[in-house]
Design an enzyme around this catalytic site. Structure first.
Site, short mmCIF file in Angstrom:
data_model
loop_
_atom_site.label_atom_id
_atom_site.label_comp_id
_atom_site.label_asym_id
_atom_site.label_seq_id
_atom_site.Cartn_x
_atom_site.Cartn_y
_atom_site.Cartn_z
N PHE A 106 -2.87 0.25 3.23
CA PHE A 106 -4.23 0.00 3.67
C PHE A 106 -4.28 -0.06 5.73
O PHE A 106 -3.11 -0.01 6.25
CB PHE A 106 -4.12 -1.24 3.69
CG PHE A 106 -4.57 -1.60 2.07
CD1 PHE A 106 -5.95 -2.19 1.57
CD2 PHE A 106 -3.00 -1.94 1.40
CE1 PHE A 106 -5.82 -2.80 0.57
CE2 PHE A 106 -3.68 -2.31 0.20
CZ PHE A 106 -5.08 -2.50 -0.73
N ASP A 107 -5.24 0.47 6.08
CA ASP A 107 -5.18 0.53 7.48
C ASP A 107 -5.27 -1.11 7.45
O ASP A 107 -6.06 -1.60 6.62
CB ASP A 107 -6.53 0.75 8.11
CG ASP A 107 -6.82 0.80 9.41
OD1 ASP A 107 -6.00 1.19 10.83
OD2 ASP A 107 -8.45 0.82 9.67
N GLY A 108 -5.46 -1.67 9.35
CA GLY A 108 -6.09 -2.92 9.30
C GLY A 108 -6.96 -3.68 9.64
O GLY A 108 -8.00 -4.02 9.03
N PHE A 119 -6.63 3.63 2.42
CA PHE A 119 -7.65 3.01 3.24
C PHE A 119 -8.27 2.20 4.01
O PHE A 119 -7.30 1.83 4.77
CB PHE A 119 -8.15 1.51 2.52
CG PHE A 119 -8.41 2.03 0.56
CD1 PHE A 119 -10.15 2.80 0.03
CD2 PHE A 119 -7.40 1.41 -0.01
CE1 PHE A 119 -9.73 1.87 -0.94
CE2 PHE A 119 -7.30 0.76 -1.26
CZ PHE A 119 -8.88 1.78 -1.85
#
Length: 314
Positions: A172-174, A284
């Site tokens: 995941f991106d943040g 993502f």
């Protein structure tokens, strides 16, 4: 007394449930039939699909991900259940080819909604889905605005060779994915120095929830069943943040009581080679530039909300 011991017996934990909804174009390669639809219209598309309904579709971008999600059920047993739901703009006639292909590959997908051209996003909540994957950005955007984690699958094969192990690895991106885009807005308006100053000042103030927090929580509930070294799931945060903005992220995850297995603070470095090193099954991100970098290496889901997409998160 017998009655006392019965009253004090611990309750049986409720089984953990993870629900992922997916469109037919994310699950299978429907590029050829979609060209028929775009070039010749609905009637020609229906004729084409009916004529080819016994022809098995090739796997799509998210096919491997779905296989690994469903394989979790063997490890979970009675402790939990992963359900994959098919949400499709096909009609029942044109959708028969999709179900025939599902049966061919032995995918345990029993639930579906065929909407004959209408957006299927409204059934995401009805099925209780934690995640919706689609090839249609408008369906994804509507699901996100309705409060569900959702991403547009980017198809840019070929990918690196699939791993031989069956561990599911999700990255995941943040900002604007796990977290809100509140800090991203500052970065885009005022620049990196202002962004870092804000994050240092707010280091002990948890970031607000992003659209994928609920999905990550659902994954963690599955992880808690297994010893860390034997988990069938592994998660990673791969973010363009670096020091000094890292602390707020770490403290936010701690406040949420969420364990991320790996966290990479890249301070602006390209993410693609790190995703390859992590061996992600899917990644993502809200920014198209990062999705483009990643999509030739791993299955990639673009999250089309937030400041990067000129649509602020709710």
């Amino acid at each position: 007394m017998a009655g006392d011991s019965a009253d004090s017996a611990p309750e049986t934990p409720r089984p953990i449930r993870l629900v992922v909804a997916i469109s037919s174009r994310a699950l299978f390669d429907l590029a050829e039939s979609h060209r028929v639809f775009e070039d010749q219209g609905v009637a020609a598309y229906r004729e084409y699909q009916v004529a080819h309904e016994s022809d098995v579709l090739e796997p799509g971008v998210a096919f491997s991900l779905v296989k690994k999600l469903l394989a979790l059920n063997d490890r979970l047993g009675e402790r939990g259940q992963v359900d994959v739901i098919l949400l499709s703009r096909n009609s029942t006639d044109t959708g028969l080819r999709v179900f025939n292909s599902i049966h061919h590959y032995g995918l345990e997908i029993a639930r579906a909604a065929f909407t004959s051209g209408a957006s299927p996003y409204r059934y995401v909540a009805a099925f209780g889905a934690h995640l919706f994957l689609s090839a249609d950005p408008s369906d994804v955007r509507q699901a996100l605005l309705a409060g569900c984690a959702a991403a547009t699958i980017w198809a840019n094969p070929p990918f690196a060779a699939a791993r031989s192990d069956d561990q599911l690895r999700i990255a995941f991106d943040g900002d604007a994915v796990l977290f809100s885009d509140e800090s991203e807005r500052i970065f885009r308006r005022d620049g990196l120095d202002a962004f870092n100053a804000n994050e240092v000042a707010a280091a002990r103030e948890p970031l607000s929830d992003g659209p994928f927090k609920g999905f990550l929580l659902a994954l963690q509930r599955i992880q808690t069943i297994f010893p860390a070294a034997e988990s069938p799931l592994r998660t990673a945060l791969i973010t363009a943040r670096g020091a000094p903005s890292h602390e707020r992220v770490i403290r936010t995850l701690r406040a949420w009581e969420i364990r991320i297995d790996e966290a990479l603070f890249l301070s602006g470095l390209s993410k693609g080679r790190f995703l390859k090193a992590f061996d992600a099954d899917i990644f993502f991100d809200d920014q198209e530039v990062h999705c483009q970098d990643a999509s030739s290496l791993v299955a990639t889901g673009h999250v089309p909300l937030g400041a990067a997409n000129n649509t602020l998160l709710p």
